[in-house]
Write an enzyme that holds these catalytic residues in place. Structure first.
Site, short mmCIF file in Angstrom:
data_model
loop_
_atom_site.label_atom_id
_atom_site.label_comp_id
_atom_site.label_asym_id
_atom_site.label_seq_id
_atom_site.Cartn_x
_atom_site.Cartn_y
_atom_site.Cartn_z
N GLY A 149 -13.64 -32.36 -46.45
CA GLY A 149 -14.50 -31.41 -45.77
C GLY A 149 -15.08 -30.44 -46.77
NE ARG A 228 -3.55 -22.92 -43.65
CZ ARG A 228 -4.54 -22.31 -44.27
NH1 ARG A 228 -4.61 -22.35 -45.59
NH2 ARG A 228 -5.46 -21.65 -43.59
CD GLU A 268 18.69 -11.37 -44.48
OE1 GLU A 268 19.70 -12.11 -44.49
OE2 GLU A 268 18.51 -10.45 -43.65
CG HIS A 288 -1.93 -18.85 -49.28
ND1 HIS A 288 -1.27 -19.54 -48.30
CD2 HIS A 288 -3.25 -19.04 -49.03
CE1 HIS A 288 -2.15 -20.09 -47.47
NE2 HIS A 288 -3.36 -19.80 -47.90
#
Length: 450
Positions: A149, A228, A268, A288
């Site tokens: 795309g 992703r 954590e 990211h």
């Protein structure tokens, strides 16, 4: 007037642009989702990035919502199907950061190939190791893209100067172009040296790169993921790095990220696989930020403004929730022939066509009495203008609002071919129907043919 609520901060261009159109903009960057649900019925539009999910409950509360604009490439934080059922326009902006994503992907693989991070850290610690940092070259390799795309196309365009073979696999047919050859998944797994992911977040891409997927590659390969994190099973990737089935990885995204893409280290405990990644010399990590440039921040904002204007505003900037007309007439009949010159002469001599270099233009008037035209054009049999369709013909259809229609068709899953082209006689775009026929859509300026 459209009342628009901004719930994530963005470049000022976005708010200023919407207000210039006539929108009334409000901001709320701190209230909880529940608190915003209580007042969202007052608004016609909402602008988000990834602060929280817009689900059925939220949409039901937004009784007057006309659009949801996500300042990013994907719509995974929105219940797309339910919003569409409610007649809400969904607006995203992959055009705004595709260049930034492609530059990040290219920069990461070149850095990994040439040991730039490793060599830099060694020099800073007093080590001068030349042979240990001998690099490899991108030239001559096959780069396989999954997803072709906006992001995949931008990356393929960047690779044009590197003398590499670029191939892609996509669930849509006919998406290949001059920069990339579309192949089957099996062929991609057979040829690829460098694999780059450009898939949206969905069920098909979720945990796509797993042990079975990796083992189907014929050669050891490098992995780039700027899409992703959920697309890659990190434990399986680490095992492949250890076994050298995967030679190295460039990861801008990780499966451990929160949905809002915020600080990974707020957790954590971190998985053992992540501990391996942060210590590995053949792995590059970034937080990211592919697509997160100074320039893309402006482009993303402006893209949203442009799409809101296209969908909701006339040239006079008066709000109109326009009925989006689709095809308004036949704009052209195009076909392949061995000898276009001879065929034009035949039609001129026997059927009286008034031919020119392009074929023949037929003039008629629409319902309002405006002059309009339809084009008849023969093409050489070896033309690539009909690609990726293999048919000997192509239809051109007249439309009122090309950009808005292509946006709607894209949201409906229709394959868009190439980018919009603008000429003195109008705007052109291309799509494929379900049988792979290429269709040309034309928003005409008929007077330019006179």
């Amino acid at each position: 007037m459209l009342k628009v609520l901004h719930i994530d901060t963005n470049h000022q261009v976005l708010k200023d642009g919407l207000e210039k159109l006539g929108c009334i903009c409000s901001e709320d960057y701190t209230s909880s989702k529940t608190e915003i649900e209580q007042k969202i019925s007052k608004y016609n539009g909402i602008v988000i990035r990834s602060r929280f999910k817009i689900d059925k409950q939220f949409i039901n509360a937004a009784k007057n919502l006309k659009f949801i604009a996500r300042v990013g490439a994907g719509l995974e934080s929105i219940d797309v199907e339910y919003a569409a059922e409610k007649g809400i326009h969904l607006i995203s902006a992959p055009e705004g950061n595709r260049n930034a994503v492609s530059e990040q992907a290219l920069g990461m693989i070149l850095s990994l190939f040439n040991n730039i991070k490793k060599a830099d850290l060694e020099i800073r610690s007093g080590k001068w190791l030349r042979e240990a940092n001998r690099g490899v070259e991108l030239e001559g390799k096959t780069v396989g893209l999954i997803g072709y795309g906006n992001m995949g196309k931008a990356f393929a365009k960047k690779l044009r100067g590197f003398d590499v073979e670029v191939i892609c696999y996509d669930i849509k047919d006919g998406v290949g172009d001059e920069n990339c050859t579309q192949v089957s998944l099996e062929e991609l797994q057979e040829k690829t040296d460098v694999l780059s992911l450009h898939t949206p977040f969905n069920k098909l891409s979720h945990e796509m790169v797993n042990e079975d997927f990796i083992n189907k590659f014929s050669k050891p390969f490098y992995l780039i993921n700027t899409a992703r994190g959920s697309a890659v099973v990190t434990n399986h990737l680490v095992n492949a790095l250890i076994s050298k089935k995967v030679l190295g990885a460039c990861l801008d995204v990780l499966e451990y990220e929160k949905g809002s893409f915020e600080n990974l280290f707020e957790n954590e405990t971190l998985p053992k696989a992540f501990d391996y990644l942060i210590k590995a010399d053949n792995v590059l990590l970034s937080p990211h930020v592919a697509g997160w440039t100074v320039e893309s921040k402006v482009r993303l904002a402006q893209t949203i403004v442009d799409k809101v204007e296209t969908i909701f505003y006339s040239e006079g900037k008066e709000l109109q929730q326009k009925e989006l007309k689709k095809v308004t007439g036949i704009g052209g009949l195009f076909f392949k022939t061995k000898d276009p010159k001879a065929i034009k002469e035949w039609y001129k001599n026997h059927l009286g066509f008034n031919v020119d270099d392009w074929g023949c233009t037929f003039w008629w008037k629409d319902k309002k009495g405006n002059e309009a035209s339809t084009q008849w054009s023969p093409f050489k049999s070896d033309t690539d203008y009909f690609n990726p369709s293999k048919k000997d013909y192509m239809f051109n259809y007249r439309v009122d609002n090309l950009e808005a229609l292509l946006e709607k068709l894209n949201n409906e899953g229709v394959t868009i071919v190439g980018e919009i082209q603008k000429y003195e006689y109008g705007k052109f775009g291309w799509i494929l129907d379900l049988e792979g026929n290429k269709i040309e859509l034309w928003e005409p300026i008929d007077a330019a043919f006179k």
